[in-house]
Motif scaffolding. Structure first.
Motif: not given
Length: 260
Positions: A173-187
């Protein structure tokens, strides 16, 4: 004060720990290339500090004798949650015993204590040769574990997409931000989660078709949430998963990096 640790097992690979300064002779057995996760509860630590607010407790974990965790092990703590999750997937060749030390600090009083977790890493008899990556919207690691969503995810692959009785298992499992994906635009939206599933069986026509279908949006950032044109979208919807198809990938064992 010594409080005994209690261990529980859910779905064969979740370990739950509570306690402070516990003398723990139990060893958690985990396997190379296979996902594990350990839930460590901070409630007893708060009581040890004579206060009830676990949110003011910080945790500093490390491999015994080293300043940090092993590169393949991560930890996650959701805001306002009493649970810290240790998770990851030991790569091949990492079998052996390890000890994770934790320093727990009350950030207001600077009181501190220590605890530890023990793991025995065994080589998995049959390891995956093919791996699928699925990225999910509006869910986090705690949701996935606490709600036992791994069972639904494995049902999808065993019965609908891979359709095999051969070895198939969650690899990480990965947090997306840890492998190059962006955070959601909606906080207000949860970050999401990347799930990887491996098997010894080659990709089925269904999986290869998904690879072709998602190729056209692979580099869209952010991913269009209204993209619902894959042939498998309804399968995931039946299990209440919202898939970010921009993050769909097929990997072979040669190009999988376990320490991303």
């Amino acid at each position: 004060m010594l409080i005994a640790l209690h261990q529980c097992f859910i779905d064969n690979f979740i370990y739950c720990k509570t306690g402070v300064n516990a003398i723990d002779d139990d060893i958690n057995t985990i396997y190379t290339t296979e996902l594990f996760h350990t839930a460590y509860w901070l409630n007893d630590t708060a009581r040890h500090f004579n206060q009830s607010d676990y949110e003011q407790i910080d945790i500093m974990p490390m491999l015994a004798g080293y300043p940090d965790l092993p590169s393949w092990m991560m930890f996650y703590r959701r805001s306002h949650s009493p649970i810290v999750y240790f998770y990851g997937s030991p790569p091949k060749g990492e079998d052996g015993d390890i000890e994770i030390e934790m320093i727990l600090i009350d950030r207001f009083t600077f009181n501190h204590t220590k605890d530890r977790l023990h793991y025995r890493i065994l080589s998995k008899n049959e390891t995956y040769k093919y791996e699928v990556q699925i990225k999910l919207f509006d869910i986090d690691l705690e949701d996935f574990i606490q709600q036992n969503r791994s069972k639904s995810m494995m049902d999808i692959f065993r019965r609908r997409l891979w359709r095999t009785n051969a070895t198939i298992y969650l690899t990480n499992l990965y947090q997306p931000s840890k492998i190059g994906f962006s955070f959601p635009l909606d906080p207000t939206e949860k970050e999401g989660l990347v799930v990887r599933i491996g098997s010894v069986e080659p990709y089925t026509p269904e999986l290869l078709k998904l690879e072709d279908e998602t190729m056209v949006i692979r580099h869209r950032n952010p991913c269009p949430k209204r993209f619902r044109l894959t042939t498998a979208e309804y399968i995931f919807r039946e299990h209440k998963f919202r898939v970010d198809w921009c993050g769909f990938r097929l990997h072979t064992v040669e190009n999988v990096t376990k320490d991303e």
